[in-house]
Design an enzyme around this catalytic site. Structure first.
Site, short mmCIF file in Angstrom:
data_model
loop_
_atom_site.label_atom_id
_atom_site.label_comp_id
_atom_site.label_asym_id
_atom_site.label_seq_id
_atom_site.Cartn_x
_atom_site.Cartn_y
_atom_site.Cartn_z
CB SER A 262 4.42 6.12 0.53
OG SER A 262 5.69 6.74 0.48
CE LYS A 263 8.09 -0.99 -3.51
NZ LYS A 263 9.30 -0.27 -3.90
NE ARG A 264 6.76 8.44 -3.37
CZ ARG A 264 5.47 8.26 -3.66
NH1 ARG A 264 5.12 7.36 -4.56
NH2 ARG A 264 4.53 8.98 -3.07
#
Length: 505
Positions: A262-264
Site C-alpha cells: 500500500s501507499k502507507r
C-alpha cells in the site's frame, strides 16, 4: 481460440495515480502480447463517475510513455475498436442490458440503500441472490404494470444479473490451473444503474472484451473472485466460443509483515509506489514517484518483471527485448511477491554501471549547473567516470563530487584529527613544491615523481596520501589521489594544498 490473433488489454480506472501493481499488470500484458505477435489495447474504465479524478488519465498515459510500454490501440493511440473510454460507450451497453432482460438473464431492482441495509441487519450473511431476491422489490416480485409505472415515474433502479444456483463454473487459469466454483456463492451483481445510465464494471468489462476481440485477460489476483461471474455472463450472451483465457497474477506484498503493498508502506519506509510523482487535485497531497526519485525506467521494468515471474537461471538484468523473448506466463508464481524495494535500489545501481559515462553525465550536468557551477560536459563526464560506481542514483553524485568543482571551504574535523599530524604541514608543503615544479602533470609523471620523493625522504605513504587528500577534498573520501590532482590541474592542486596548510597548521 488458437486461430485468433492474440489481443490483450490494460484497462485502468482514472480514479487517481497508477499503483505500481497496475504497472506490473500492464507490463505482463505487454510482454505476453509482444511474444505472441499480438496487440495490446489501452482502455479507460470510467463508468464510476463518482470516483473520477481530473488528470488521472493523462498521468497514466505519461507513466507508460516514460516506461517505454507501447500500446497498439486505445485511448490516445487510435484504433478500429473505439471508442475506448467506457463513458463514451453508454449507448453500446444499453443494447446488451436489454438483451439480458429480454432473455430472463437479468431483472430490474428498486431496492433503496436503506432497504438493503435493513436486510443486511436482519439477515446474517445476506447477499442478493436466489435465496433472497424473492423478498426484495424487483421485477421478479412486482407485476409488469408496477415496474413500468415506477420507471415512468422516474424511480431509480438497477439491473441485476440473475445467477442460477447449482451451476458449476470452471475457469482454466493460465497461472492457477483449473478453478471450480459453484454459482451458489455468487450474488446477483448490479450490471447497470439508471441514476447515471452507465453499466458497472462487470457488464462493461465483458461487453468491451468481446467487442474488442480480447483473447486473453491478464489481471491481478484481486479480480479472481469476479472471474466466475464473468464466465456466467459470457454464457448468458452465448459467447462461450470467444471467451478469453484468464490469468490472475500474484499480489504484490508488503516489504515486511503481512498483506498487500500500500501507499502507507511506501510513506513509512521511504520508497515510491507510483511510477510518477502525483499531486492530488482534491486534497493537495503529494506522493513520490519512481521517476522523480531518480530511478531509470529500465530499473522499474526489470524490477517489476521479476516480481512474481522467474525466467530461470542466474541472470537478473534484462532489457525489455530480452524479457519479451523469455516471458512465459505459466512460470508466474501463484503466491504473492514481496516488494523488496532494496532490490529496486540495487537494480538502479547496476543500470548506472551499465550506462555510458556520457549518458550519466548528461543527467548529472543540470545538477552541477543548478549548484552554480559552469563546467564543460567533457569534465563532468570525467568526474562521472571516477565516481558513478559509488552511487545508486544520479542525484547522489553531487554531495560526493562537490570537491571536484568547488574547493573545500572547511575541513572535516574527524578526518583532521585522525589524518592531519604534526609533520603534515611540512610534508604537504614539500609535496606542493614538488608538484609545482613538474613540467608534465600527467598521472604517470606525478606518480613516479611522488613515489621517488617519498622513498628519498623516508615518509610513510599513508601519511602523505591522507594529508594530501584532506587538502584537496576537505575530508577522507574520493577516488585515487592522482586522479583527483590530474583532474584539478597543476595550478588548482598546488593552490588548494598551500591554502590548506595555512588554515590547518
Amino acid at each position: 481460440m488458437s486461430e485468433r490473433k492474440v489481443r490483450v488489454r490494460f484497462a485502468p480506472s482514472p480514479t487517481g495515480p497508477l499503483h505500481i501493481g497496475g504497472v506490473r499488470t500492464a507490463l505482463y500484458n505487454y510482454l505476453f502480447a509482444r511474444q505472441n505477435n499480438g496487440e495490446l489495447v489501452f482502455r479507460i474504465e470510467d463508468t464510476d463517475s463518482q470516483r473520477f479524478v481530473p488528470g488521472a488519465e493523462d498521468y497514466i498515459i505519461e507513466s507508460f510513455r516514460w516506461l517505454g510500454i507501447k500500446f497498439d490501440e486505445g485511448v490516445s493511440f487510435g484504433g478500429s475498436h473505439g471508442p475506448y473510454r467506457q463513458s463514451e460507450r453508454r449507448n453500446i451497453y444499453k443494447k446488451y442490458v436489454d438483451y439480458l432482460l429480454e432473455h430472463d438473464k437479468a431483472y430490474i431492482a428498486f431496492d433503496t440503500p436503506e432497504e438493503l441495509e435493513q436486510m443486511r441487519q436482519n439477515t446474517p450473511n445476506f447477499q442478493y441472490d436466489s435465496n433472497n431476491r424473492g423478498a426484495m422489490r424487483n421485477s421478479l416480485t412486482l407485476s409488469k404494470a408496477e415496474v413500468d409505472a415506477m420507471i415512468d415515474d422516474g424511480v431509480q433502479y438497477v439491473v441485476r444479473f440473475k445467477v442460477e444456483p447449482g451451476v458449476k463454473v470452471t475457469i482454466n487459469d493460465m497461472i492457477r490451473g483449473e478453478v471450480n466454483i459453484m454459482s451458489d456463492i455468487i450474488d446477483d451483481k448490479v450490471l447497470f444503474k439508471s441514476a447515471d445510465e452507465l453499466p458497472t464494471y462487470h457488464l462493461a468489462n465483458i461487453v468491451d472484451d468481446h467487442l474488442m476481440e480480447i483473447t486473453h485477460v491478464i489481471r491481478g489476483e484481486e479480480w479472481l473472485p469476479s472471474a466466475p461471474l464473468h464466465v456466467l455472463l459470457y454464457r448468458a450472451f452465448g459467447w462461450e466460443d470467444t471467451m478469453p483465457r484468464f490469468a490472475h497474477l500474484p499480489l504484490l506484498l508488503k516489504p515486511e509483515g503481512k498483506g498487500k503493498l500500500s501507499k502507507r508502506d511506501g510513506d513509512r519506509l521511504g520508497f515510491p509506489v507510483f511510477p510518477l510523482e502525483w499531486h492530488d487535485p482534491k486534497t493537495g497531497e503529494e506522493s513520490s514517484g519512481f521517476r522523480e526519485s531518480g530511478y531509470f525506467p529500465e530499473t522499474v521494468i526489470n524490477f517489476l518483471a521479476l516480481l512474481g515471474w522467474n525466467p530461470g537461471g542466474e541472470q537478473e538484468l534484462f532489457s525489455l527485448e530480452e524479457l519479451v523473448s523469455l516471458f512465459d506466463i505459466s512460470r508466474c508464481s501463484r503466491a504473492g511477491a514481496r516488494f523488496d524495494y532494496q532490490k529496486a535500489i540495487w537494480f538502479n545501481h547496476e543500470y548506472i554501471l551499465r550506462k555510458s559515462n556520457e549518458e550519466i553525465a548528461r543527467l548529472f550536468a543540470p545538477i552541477v549547473a543548478n549548484n552554480g557551477v559552469e563546467e564543460t560536459m567533457e569534465r563532468v563526464t570525467q568526474v562521472v567516470a571516477m565516481m558513478k560506481d559509488r552511487v545508486n542514483f544520479v542525484k547522489e553524485l553531487w554531495p560526493l563530487c562537490t570537491f571536484f568543482f568547488i574547493p573545500p571551504s572547511e575541513y572535516d574535523e574527524k578526518t583532521r584529527k585522525k589524518r592531519w599530524k604534526e609533520q603534515s604541514p611540512q610534508i604537504v608543503s614539500e609535496l606542493a613544491d614538488l608538484l609545482e615544479g613538474l613540467d608534465d602533470f600527467s598521472i604517470p609523471t606525478q606518480e613516479t615523481a611522488v613515489n621517488k620523493w617519498i622513498e628519498e625522504k623516508g615518509y610513510k605513504l599513508g601519511d602523505v596520501m591522507n594529508s594530501w587528500r584532506l587538502t584537496l577534498v576537505g575530508k577522507g573520501m574520493g577516488p585515487g589521489m592522482y586522479d583527483i590532482s590530474a583532474f584539478l590541474g597543476q595550478e588548482e592542486t598546488v593552490r588548494r594544498m598551500r591554502h590548506a596548510v595555512e588554515v590547518l597548521k
